[in-house]
Structures are given as C-alpha cells and as structure tokens.
Design an enzyme around this catalytic site. Structure first.
Site, PDB file in Angstrom:
ATOM      1  CE  LYS A  14       0.855  -9.192 -12.039  1.00 22.03           C
ATOM      2  NZ  LYS A  14       2.088  -9.410 -11.262  1.00 22.03           N
ATOM      3  NE  ARG A 125       7.927  -2.057 -10.891  1.00 24.49           N
ATOM      4  CZ  ARG A 125       6.904  -2.909 -10.719  1.00 24.49           C
ATOM      5  NH1 ARG A 125       6.510  -3.686 -11.712  1.00 24.49           N
ATOM      6  NH2 ARG A 125       6.312  -2.990  -9.564  1.00 24.49           N
ATOM      7  NE  ARG A 158       4.313  -0.500  -7.976  1.00 17.63           N
ATOM      8  CZ  ARG A 158       3.787  -1.657  -8.362  1.00 17.63           C
ATOM      9  NH1 ARG A 158       3.591  -1.901  -9.649  1.00 17.63           N
ATOM     10  NH2 ARG A 158       3.465  -2.568  -7.481  1.00 17.63           N
ATOM     11  NE  ARG A 169       4.748  -5.534  -4.808  1.00 19.55           N
ATOM     12  CZ  ARG A 169       5.694  -4.865  -5.481  1.00 19.55           C
ATOM     13  NH1 ARG A 169       6.589  -4.138  -4.834  1.00 19.55           N
ATOM     14  NH2 ARG A 169       5.723  -4.911  -6.782  1.00 19.55           N
TER      15      ARG A 169
HETATM   16  P1  ADP Z   1       2.762  -6.164  -8.419  1.00 19.00           P
HETATM   17  O1  ADP Z   1       3.956  -5.529  -9.010  1.00 19.00           O
HETATM   18  O2  ADP Z   1       3.011  -6.560  -6.976  1.00 19.00           O
HETATM   19  O3  ADP Z   1       2.171  -7.261  -9.241  1.00 19.00           O
HETATM   20  P2  ADP Z   1       0.369  -4.395  -8.813  1.00 19.00           P
HETATM   21  O4  ADP Z   1       0.711  -3.115  -9.452  1.00 19.00           O
HETATM   22  O5  ADP Z   1      -0.395  -5.393  -9.597  1.00 19.00           O
HETATM   23  O6  ADP Z   1       1.726  -4.997  -8.242  1.00 19.00           O
HETATM   24  O7  ADP Z   1      -0.435  -4.122  -7.449  1.00 19.00           O
HETATM   25  C1  ADP Z   1       0.087  -3.249  -6.467  1.00 19.00           C
HETATM   26  C2  ADP Z   1      -0.683  -3.401  -5.170  1.00 19.00           C
HETATM   27  O8  ADP Z   1      -2.064  -3.061  -5.384  1.00 19.00           O
HETATM   28  C3  ADP Z   1      -0.732  -4.801  -4.577  1.00 19.00           C
HETATM   29  O9  ADP Z   1       0.407  -5.086  -3.771  1.00 19.00           O
HETATM   30  C4  ADP Z   1      -2.017  -4.746  -3.750  1.00 19.00           C
HETATM   31  O10 ADP Z   1      -1.823  -4.048  -2.545  1.00 19.00           O
HETATM   32  C5  ADP Z   1      -2.923  -3.904  -4.634  1.00 19.00           C
HETATM   33  N1  ADP Z   1      -3.709  -4.753  -5.563  1.00 19.00           N
HETATM   34  C6  ADP Z   1      -3.636  -4.758  -6.920  1.00 19.00           C
HETATM   35  N2  ADP Z   1      -4.474  -5.666  -7.452  1.00 19.00           N
HETATM   36  C7  ADP Z   1      -5.100  -6.256  -6.400  1.00 19.00           C
HETATM   37  C8  ADP Z   1      -6.083  -7.289  -6.295  1.00 19.00           C
HETATM   38  N3  ADP Z   1      -6.593  -7.897  -7.375  1.00 19.00           N
HETATM   39  N4  ADP Z   1      -6.494  -7.644  -5.047  1.00 19.00           N
HETATM   40  C9  ADP Z   1      -6.000  -7.046  -3.937  1.00 19.00           C
HETATM   41  N5  ADP Z   1      -5.072  -6.077  -3.973  1.00 19.00           N
HETATM   42  C10 ADP Z   1      -4.614  -5.673  -5.189  1.00 19.00           C
END
Ligand code: ADP
Ligand code: ZN
Length: 211
Positions: A14, A125, A158, A169
């Site tokens: 994404k 990553r 990260r 996750r």
């Molecule tokens: P991933 O690589 O898991 O898709 P993101 O960078 O999108 O990670 O998100 C990292 C973290 O930020 C998530 O694990 C969550 O804790 C929080 N987070 C991000 N977007 C949301 C959302 N829409 N609702 C709730 N928590 C979120």
C-alpha cells in the site's frame, strides 16, 4: 475529485504503490500509518497514547484515527483526488470515510495470499526517517546502504516490523479489516489486483483500472 482506497494486508505494498500514484497523478496520499508515526515521533499527546499500541501491532482507536483523517481531507488540501493508505481498517472508519468529500470512489484490494511473502517483505523493509520512502534490503536496496536515495535521510527499521508485531498485525488484518472489503464489493467499487508480483506489474493493472 476522486477517492482511491488501497486495501491489503501489511506488506501488500500500500505504501509503495500509493507513493508512486501520488506523484504520477497528482493525487494526495493520506497514510494513517505515516500520520500516526509522525505523532509518535513528535511526542505529541496522541503519540504518547498510541506508541505501545502500534508497537504491539494493534489498532489505534477509531476516534483518534478518524480525527486525524478528518483534519486532512479538506477541499483546500485536496485538488484532483486523494489516495487512502491504511484507512479504513474498521467498518466504523469505512462509514465515516463515506461521509467525507469525494465525487467518485475506487477501491483497490492488493491481494497477497502467501503470508511468507508478507513476512519476508516486512522483515527486510527499511524506511527513511525523513521523507518516509520505503526500501527493501532484498527487493529494492538503496544505492548506499542505510541512506535514502531520494533525500539522503537515514533508513530505519519500523519498530513494529518484528516477527511478534507482524503476526499480530496479520491477525488483526484478517479478523477486523479484511471483512470490510465486502462493504466496498457491495458498493460496486471494488477491484482486486494480485500484489504478489512486481511493483511494475501492479502499477500497470492499477493504471488500467483508473483509466
Ligand atoms: P501496515 O504495514 O501494518 O499496513 P501502517 O503503516 O498502515 O502499517 O500502520 C501502522 C500502525 O498504525 C497499525 O498497526 C496501527 O496500529 C496504526 N494504524 C494505522 N492506520 C490505522 C487505522 N486506520 N486504524 C487503526 N489503527 C491504524
Ligand atoms: Zn528520504
């Protein structure tokens, strides 16, 4: 004004894909992961509250994340369109998003079946601590180790890209987020793209969907 919603498991791509689309089409990328990490980095009140939640791989509460998104989606900030990266992740968020400004909506589901592919991507990553660019020690190494090709910033892992947090996750994704794909299917705006292939191929498919 177009709203693109990118769905997919952690590691589906994404962030990478939305970063490229943002430049290519002049759309604004709204990544709730990036926004929430900015809060943590700046030690804001929200940041302090959510730090341990993120590190465990759990979801930040709906009210916090919806508040953050609402501040971004304004017609002054967005002109041509915007790309949602990592939002919505719950049905409550999906319903909130549908109330926000947009003339047209396209949801793209980046599908990766094999969890091993995901875990390997996430474990190798690294992210620029300045501009957020994503590199991968195996698939997309930076020209100079540890340094961002784009801005010269420092590349870091990260804090939630460790095996324990990744498993959590993925569990949260399967249990809470994946079911809301049906919501977009029912709305008639869902497109599925195989995202286990190269970034170039994925972009080509998305280009066809957007045209
Ligand atoms: P991933 O690589 O898991 O898709 P993101 O960078 O999108 O990670 O998100 C990292 C973290 O930020 C998530 O694990 C969550 O804790 C929080 N987070 C991000 N977007 C949301 C959302 N829409 N609702 C709730 N928590 C979120
Ligand atoms: Zn950078």
């Amino acid at each position: 004004m177009l709203r693109i919603i990118l769905f997919g498991a952690p590691g589906a791509g994404k962030g990478t894909i939305s970063g490229i689309l943002e430049k290519k089409y002049n759309y604004k990328k709204i990544s709730t992961g990036d926004l929430i990490r900015d809060e943590v980095r700046s030690n804001s009140i929200i940041g302090e509250k959510v730090r341990s939640v993120i590190d465990k791989g759990e979801l930040v509460s709906d009210d916090i994340i919806i508040e953050i998104v609402k501040k971004r989606i304004t017609s002054e900030y967005i002109s041509e369109g915007y790309i949602m990266d990592g939002f919505p992740r719950t049905i409550i968020q999906a319903k909130e998003l549908s109330k926000m400004v947009a003339d047209r909506e396209v949801a793209i589901y980046l599908k990766v079946e094999d969890e091993k592919v995901i875990i390997n991507r996430l474990l190798s990553r690294v992210i620029c601590n300045n501009c957020g660019a994503i590199f991968n020690a195996k698939n997309k190494p930076p020209k100079k180790e540890g340094i961002c090709d784009i801005c010269g910033g420092i590349l870091e892992k990260r804090t939630d890209d460790n095996e324990g947090a990744i498993r959590e996750r993925l569990r949260v994704y399967r249990e809470i987020t994946e079911p809301i794909i049906n919501y977009y299917e029912d709305k008639g705006v869902l497109n599925r793209v195989d995202a286990s292939i190269s970034v170039r191929e994925v972009l080509k498919k998305i280009g066809e969907i957007l045209n």
